[in-house]
Enzyme design. Structure first.
Site, PDB file in Angstrom:
ATOM      1  N   ASP A  84      -8.515   5.725  -1.540  1.00  0.00           N
ATOM      2  CA  ASP A  84      -8.927   5.084  -0.286  1.00  0.00           C
ATOM      3  C   ASP A  84      -9.031   6.073   0.868  1.00  0.00           C
ATOM      4  O   ASP A  84      -8.602   7.229   0.752  1.00  0.00           O
ATOM      5  CB  ASP A  84      -7.987   3.916   0.064  1.00  0.00           C
ATOM      6  CG  ASP A  84      -6.524   4.207  -0.269  1.00  0.00           C
ATOM      7  OD1 ASP A  84      -6.143   5.385  -0.326  1.00  0.00           O
ATOM      8  OD2 ASP A  84      -5.762   3.244  -0.466  1.00  0.00           O
ATOM      9  N   ASN A 155       3.469  -5.369   0.994  1.00  0.00           N
ATOM     10  CA  ASN A 155       2.822  -6.669   0.767  1.00  0.00           C
ATOM     11  C   ASN A 155       2.206  -6.752  -0.628  1.00  0.00           C
ATOM     12  O   ASN A 155       1.446  -7.673  -0.928  1.00  0.00           O
ATOM     13  CB  ASN A 155       1.746  -6.918   1.825  1.00  0.00           C
ATOM     14  CG  ASN A 155       0.633  -5.867   1.785  1.00  0.00           C
ATOM     15  OD1 ASN A 155       0.658  -4.984   0.927  1.00  0.00           O
ATOM     16  ND2 ASN A 155      -0.317  -5.965   2.679  1.00  0.00           N
ATOM     17  N   HIS A 157       0.037  -4.582  -1.945  1.00  0.00           N
ATOM     18  CA  HIS A 157      -1.330  -4.050  -2.119  1.00  0.00           C
ATOM     19  C   HIS A 157      -1.336  -2.851  -3.067  1.00  0.00           C
ATOM     20  O   HIS A 157      -0.341  -2.150  -3.215  1.00  0.00           O
ATOM     21  CB  HIS A 157      -1.996  -3.730  -0.766  1.00  0.00           C
ATOM     22  CG  HIS A 157      -1.491  -2.513  -0.053  1.00  0.00           C
ATOM     23  ND1 HIS A 157      -1.662  -2.333   1.300  1.00  0.00           N
ATOM     24  CD2 HIS A 157      -0.843  -1.391  -0.479  1.00  0.00           C
ATOM     25  CE1 HIS A 157      -1.154  -1.162   1.650  1.00  0.00           C
ATOM     26  NE2 HIS A 157      -0.641  -0.579   0.595  1.00  0.00           N
ATOM     27  N   GLU A 162      -5.900  -5.724  -0.359  1.00  0.00           N
ATOM     28  CA  GLU A 162      -4.862  -6.473   0.334  1.00  0.00           C
ATOM     29  C   GLU A 162      -4.710  -7.882  -0.244  1.00  0.00           C
ATOM     30  O   GLU A 162      -5.620  -8.361  -0.929  1.00  0.00           O
ATOM     31  CB  GLU A 162      -5.224  -6.572   1.826  1.00  0.00           C
ATOM     32  CG  GLU A 162      -5.397  -5.224   2.517  1.00  0.00           C
ATOM     33  CD  GLU A 162      -4.064  -4.530   2.824  1.00  0.00           C
ATOM     34  OE1 GLU A 162      -3.056  -4.767   2.121  1.00  0.00           O
ATOM     35  OE2 GLU A 162      -4.032  -3.731   3.781  1.00  0.00           O
TER      36      GLU A 162
HETATM   37  C1  F6R Z   1      -2.493   5.143  -0.635  1.00  0.00           C
HETATM   38  C2  F6R Z   1      -2.612   3.749  -1.059  1.00  0.00           C
HETATM   39  C3  F6R Z   1      -1.564   2.744  -0.729  1.00  0.00           C
HETATM   40  C4  F6R Z   1      -0.148   3.288  -0.858  1.00  0.00           C
HETATM   41  C5  F6R Z   1       0.899   2.227  -0.494  1.00  0.00           C
HETATM   42  C6  F6R Z   1       2.311   2.782  -0.496  1.00  0.00           C
HETATM   43  O1  F6R Z   1      -3.604   5.898  -1.090  1.00  0.00           O
HETATM   44  O2  F6R Z   1      -3.561   3.415  -1.667  1.00  0.00           O
HETATM   45  O3  F6R Z   1      -1.727   1.620  -1.544  1.00  0.00           O
HETATM   46  O4  F6R Z   1       0.073   3.725  -2.160  1.00  0.00           O
HETATM   47  O5  F6R Z   1       0.628   1.713   0.785  1.00  0.00           O
HETATM   48  O6  F6R Z   1       2.404   3.750   0.504  1.00  0.00           O
HETATM   49  P1  F6R Z   1       3.754   4.612   0.707  1.00  0.00           P
HETATM   50  O7  F6R Z   1       3.833   5.521  -0.450  1.00  0.00           O
HETATM   51  O8  F6R Z   1       3.489   5.377   1.985  1.00  0.00           O
HETATM   52  O9  F6R Z   1       4.874   3.658   0.799  1.00  0.00           O
END
Ligand code: F6R
Length: 269
Positions: A84, A155, A157, A162
């Site tokens: 992303d 959440n 995702h 989302e």
């Molecule tokens: C990042 C991504 C997100 C993260 C998720 C956890 O490329 O796609 O889905 O993997 O938000 O983020 P952290 O590791 O910062 O808790």
């Protein structure tokens, strides 16, 4: 040195390994990625990786960089595709995922610049759908993802897919696209952007279908703030309200790597 998991579970058809701490869980993720590079390299002469950003994978990249510096791992025959990117954002803007990947991996290893693919946060919005479709075609033309590294949002995702009201069947068919970020995701990104009102509210994300097509899906989750989402995703049912639960759709190809804090909600499982 490889630390073995302290606990191994099988939940909703998926392998779950709980490591003694977040460091050994990250090391295990790095080892799986290294194995995927070696295995796919041996079979097809190249390996295709799906990569994640965020706090969790930083230690994974540090391990891979260490292995490269030790002369034990080359990215010469590797292509990477990131999950992303915020939109709109410039690649040299520190919260951008281009910047992150450059800092944590790309500038330290022998990965060719034209094989390190990150969705383009500078693409005009009117062309975002075309850009997303082209990104998918690049992955297909590269013969698909050998391994996809994932983190989980509080959440639930995955990528920036989302929580939403779609049926599970519709959600697992979601392709790469421009999305609006969920309030929890924006709150979690506030520190990175300096404040909540500076968080870019949209992002390009790989679709759930694209993620699920990977030949190996490595979900790394650490910390007690992930425990609730991890337990709900692993216990099921599959629901688009908790996108990580949809990993069960590809259960045989998914491995969860957890630290004890993230696994807390699995006690009794
Ligand atoms: C990042 C991504 C997100 C993260 C998720 C956890 O490329 O796609 O889905 O993997 O938000 O983020 P952290 O590791 O910062 O808790």
């Amino acid at each position: 040195m490889k630390t073995p998991p302290s606990r191994t579970l099988f939940l909703s058809g998926m392998d779950v390994k709980v490591y003694p701490d977040s460091e050994s869980a990250a090391a295990a993720a790095a080892l799986l990625i290294e194995q995927a590079i070696v295995d796919a390299g041996g079979k097809r002469g190249k390996a295709v990786l799906g990569l994640a950003t965020g706090t969790t994978p930083k230690r994974v990249y540090a391990h891979l960089v260490d292995r490269h510096r030790a002369g034990a791992l080359s990215f010469r025959d590797v292509s990477t595709y990131n999950l992303d990117e915020y939109h709109p954002i410039a690649p040299n803007d520190p919260p951008s995922y281009h910047y992150y990947m450059h800092e944590h991996l790309f500038k330290h290893v022998d990965l060719a610049p034209d094989r390190a693919h990150v969705l383009d946060g500078t693409i005009p919005e009117a062309f975002a759908a075309d850009h997303a479709a082209l990104f998918e075609r690049f992955i297909e033309a590269d013969s698909g993802l050998d391994a996809q590294l994932l983190g989980i949002g509080r959440n639930g995702h995955i990528g920036f897919n989302e929580p939403c009201d779609l049926s599970p069947r519709e959600a697992v068919a979601l392709k790469t696209r421009l999305v609006e970020l969920h309030p929890t995701t924006k709150a979690d990104a506030a520190a990175e952007f300096g404040s909540l009102d500076r968080v870019i509210p949209k992002a390009l994300t790989l679709g759930i279908a694209t993620i699920l097509s990977a030949r190996l899906i490595i979900m790394l989750a650490t910390g007690g703030h992930k425990a609730e989402a991890v337990a709900a995703a692993l216990r099921g049912p599959m629901t688009a309200q908790l996108p990580a639960s949809l990993l069960a759709h590809a259960a045989a190809r998914v491995i969860w790597l957890l630290d004890p804090a993230a696994a807390r909600g699995l006690d009794g499982a």
